[in-house]
Design a protein around this motif. Structure first.
Motif, PDB file in Angstrom:
ATOM      1  N   VAL A  23       0.837  -1.205   0.000  1.00  0.00           N
ATOM      2  CA  VAL A  23       0.000   0.000   0.000  1.00  0.00           C
ATOM      3  C   VAL A  23       0.870   1.252   0.000  1.00  0.00           C
ATOM      4  CG1 VAL A  23      -1.672   1.344   1.348  1.00  0.00           C
ATOM      5  CG2 VAL A  23      -1.983  -1.131   1.078  1.00  0.00           C
ATOM      6  N   MET A  54      -5.311  -3.773  -2.557  1.00  0.00           N
ATOM      7  CA  MET A  54      -6.495  -3.435  -1.784  1.00  0.00           C
ATOM      8  C   MET A  54      -7.432  -4.624  -1.569  1.00  0.00           C
ATOM      9  SD  MET A  54      -5.882  -0.584  -0.603  1.00  0.00           S
ATOM     10  CE  MET A  54      -7.404  -0.489   0.364  1.00  0.00           C
ATOM     11  N   ILE A  58      -8.699  -5.628   2.211  1.00  0.00           N
ATOM     12  CA  ILE A  58     -10.104  -5.828   2.573  1.00  0.00           C
ATOM     13  C   ILE A  58     -10.338  -7.263   3.041  1.00  0.00           C
ATOM     14  CG2 ILE A  58     -12.445  -5.897   1.598  1.00  0.00           C
ATOM     15  CD1 ILE A  58     -11.519  -3.471  -0.151  1.00  0.00           C
ATOM     16  N   SER A  61      -9.349  -7.542   6.578  1.00  0.00           N
ATOM     17  CA  SER A  61     -10.343  -6.914   7.455  1.00  0.00           C
ATOM     18  C   SER A  61     -11.496  -7.875   7.725  1.00  0.00           C
ATOM     19  CB  SER A  61     -10.876  -5.629   6.811  1.00  0.00           C
ATOM     20  OG  SER A  61      -9.841  -4.687   6.631  1.00  0.00           O
ATOM     21  N   HIS A 134      -8.138   8.824  -0.248  1.00  0.00           N
ATOM     22  CA  HIS A 134      -7.747   7.483   0.186  1.00  0.00           C
ATOM     23  C   HIS A 134      -8.606   6.955   1.324  1.00  0.00           C
ATOM     24  CE1 HIS A 134      -5.744  10.075   3.111  1.00  0.00           C
ATOM     25  NE2 HIS A 134      -5.607   9.021   3.888  1.00  0.00           N
ATOM     26  N   TRP A 136     -11.693   6.423   1.328  1.00  0.00           N
ATOM     27  CA  TRP A 136     -12.828   5.623   0.866  1.00  0.00           C
ATOM     28  C   TRP A 136     -12.853   4.263   1.566  1.00  0.00           C
ATOM     29  CZ3 TRP A 136     -11.975   0.817  -1.107  1.00  0.00           C
ATOM     30  CH2 TRP A 136     -10.681   0.531  -1.567  1.00  0.00           C
ATOM     31  N   PHE A 137     -11.677   3.758   1.909  1.00  0.00           N
ATOM     32  CA  PHE A 137     -11.585   2.442   2.531  1.00  0.00           C
ATOM     33  C   PHE A 137     -12.353   2.403   3.861  1.00  0.00           C
ATOM     34  CE2 PHE A 137      -9.223  -0.282   5.561  1.00  0.00           C
ATOM     35  CZ  PHE A 137      -9.494  -1.517   4.987  1.00  0.00           C
ATOM     36  N   VAL A 140     -16.046   2.150   3.160  1.00  0.00           N
ATOM     37  CA  VAL A 140     -16.385   0.780   2.773  1.00  0.00           C
ATOM     38  C   VAL A 140     -16.450  -0.122   4.001  1.00  0.00           C
ATOM     39  CG1 VAL A 140     -15.475  -1.259   1.575  1.00  0.00           C
ATOM     40  CG2 VAL A 140     -15.525   0.952   0.419  1.00  0.00           C
ATOM     41  N   LEU A 141     -15.481   0.011   4.903  1.00  0.00           N
ATOM     42  CA  LEU A 141     -15.492  -0.792   6.129  1.00  0.00           C
ATOM     43  C   LEU A 141     -16.736  -0.530   6.964  1.00  0.00           C
ATOM     44  CD1 LEU A 141     -11.910  -0.971   7.704  1.00  0.00           C
ATOM     45  CD2 LEU A 141     -13.211  -2.743   6.524  1.00  0.00           C
ATOM     46  N   TYR A 193     -15.942  -4.887  -3.649  1.00  0.00           N
ATOM     47  CA  TYR A 193     -15.108  -5.202  -2.491  1.00  0.00           C
ATOM     48  C   TYR A 193     -15.732  -6.209  -1.538  1.00  0.00           C
ATOM     49  CZ  TYR A 193     -13.029  -0.972  -4.311  1.00  0.00           C
ATOM     50  OH  TYR A 193     -12.467  -0.041  -5.155  1.00  0.00           O
ATOM     51  N   TYR A 268      -3.217  -0.145  10.705  1.00  0.00           N
ATOM     52  CA  TYR A 268      -4.287   0.842  10.555  1.00  0.00           C
ATOM     53  C   TYR A 268      -3.739   2.258  10.603  1.00  0.00           C
ATOM     54  CZ  TYR A 268      -8.995   2.813  11.399  1.00  0.00           C
ATOM     55  OH  TYR A 268     -10.169   3.508  11.322  1.00  0.00           O
TER      56      TYR A 268
END
Length: 333
Positions: A23, A54, A58, A61, A134, A136-137, A140-141, A193, A268
């Protein structure tokens, strides 16, 4: 996130360490002043891993959600409270931080921020071409964590789990972007995702990673990944790439189980804060003070190291402080 799991799976920590390196590498920008563009090396070195970076993040996660929450029987209420503290508050903090941080350094950046209340508020729900791009992750989570009751229910039956995994794979190919002028909160690309997130739950629910421990299987996944990458099959390439990274991590863990232990507990925070320190190397040290093409590789390594270790130093300092609000803001328990 700073996750502490009893009976730690060492290879998983190592896998996450490898993942965050990819990343950080992806966000290295070192301008070649003769062309005004990023050095081709910066993009070329990452290209073989683009289908993995990515999706693997994900996937991990989802796997961690199963290991640390679903498997332990967390209630829906406790899970939601935990994720408000661990994801929502850092999201709100860093959207604001990056907006004003980039505004402050406008003279040094290519893409300027024109301040307005409307533009600032947009940063919370439209990430593209905003300082919060960046993040956006995290959005989504948050969407996926809202599905926690569904994941708990699914995990009680292998038929449900398998059916839902196949459904997410089919859902991946839907295209909802033409339905909306903007991808608000990244909602209209969640299907791209969800398959990886649930794949993480699936793999760890049934401990399927055990079948990837063999060295021959590891070599086979590498070969299959190379083939699928060459054939340019997006979803399949990413899924095989995830299995390959699991297999490789387990092989590395056999000989170097503590590899990356200096930073792998702060994945994180590295994700959240590397975007502060990497531009410093690029825009100030490289572009304005020490620019020298003969030193390119040195500054490439420096950019990666700053993106990894400076967030760790900041996090460790905050951990030792009494500023509970700041700990919450950067995702520390």
């Amino acid at each position: 996130m700073t996750i502490h799991i009893s009976n730690r799976i060492e290879w998983l920590s190592l896998l996450r360490g490898l993942n965050i390196i990819l990343v950080v590498m992806f966000h290295v920008n070192l301008i070649d002043l003769s062309t005004g563009e990023n050095h081709t090396f910066c993009t070329s070195v990452c290209e073989p891993f683009n289908p993995i970076r990515m999706p693997l993040f994900i996937f991990c996660s989802g796997g961690l959600l199963y290991l640390s929450r679903i498997r332990k029987g967390w209630s829906v209420k406790d899970l939601y409270v935990d994720k408000v503290n661990r994801i929502l508050y850092p999201f709100l903090f860093f959207v604001t931080f990056f907006y004003f941080f980039k505004l402050l350094f406008n003279p040094f950046t290519k893409t300027k921020v024109v301040f307005s209340i409307g533009n600032y508020l947009e940063s919370f729900y439209i990430f593209y071409q905003h300082p919060s791009a960046h993040l956006w992750f995290l959005s989504v989570l948050l969407w996926f964590m809202m599905l926690y009751p569904l994941f708990v229910w699914l995990s009680k039956s292998i038929v449900r789990m398998t059916s839902f995994l196949l459904l997410t794979a089919a859902f991946y190919f839907a295209d909802f972007l033409p339905l909306t002028p903007e991808n608000y909160f990244f909602f209209f690309t969640l299907n791209k995702y969800l398959v990886y997130f649930f794949f993480g739950i699936f793999i760890f629910r049934y401990e399927l990673y055990q079948y990837l421990r063999n060295r021959i299987i590891c070599l086979a996944t590498i070969a299959l990944y190379a083939l699928s990458f060459w054939m340019e099959i997006p979803l399949l390439t990413s899924m095989i790439g995830i299995l390959m990274m699991i297999a490789v991590s387990q092989q590395i863990a056999l000989v170097q189980p503590k590899l990356f232990h200096y930073f792998r507990e702060y994945i994180y925070q590295i994700f959240l804060m590397s975007f502060i320190f990497q531009p410093f190397v690029e825009l100030l040290l490289w572009k304005r003070i020490f620019y020298n093409e003969d030193l390119f590789l040195l500054f490439y390594v420096l950019n990666v190291l700053s993106g990894i270790f400076l967030p760790v130093l900041v996090t460790k300092a905050v951990e030792k402080s009494n500023w509970k609000w700041l700990k919450v803001c950067i995702g520390i328990k």
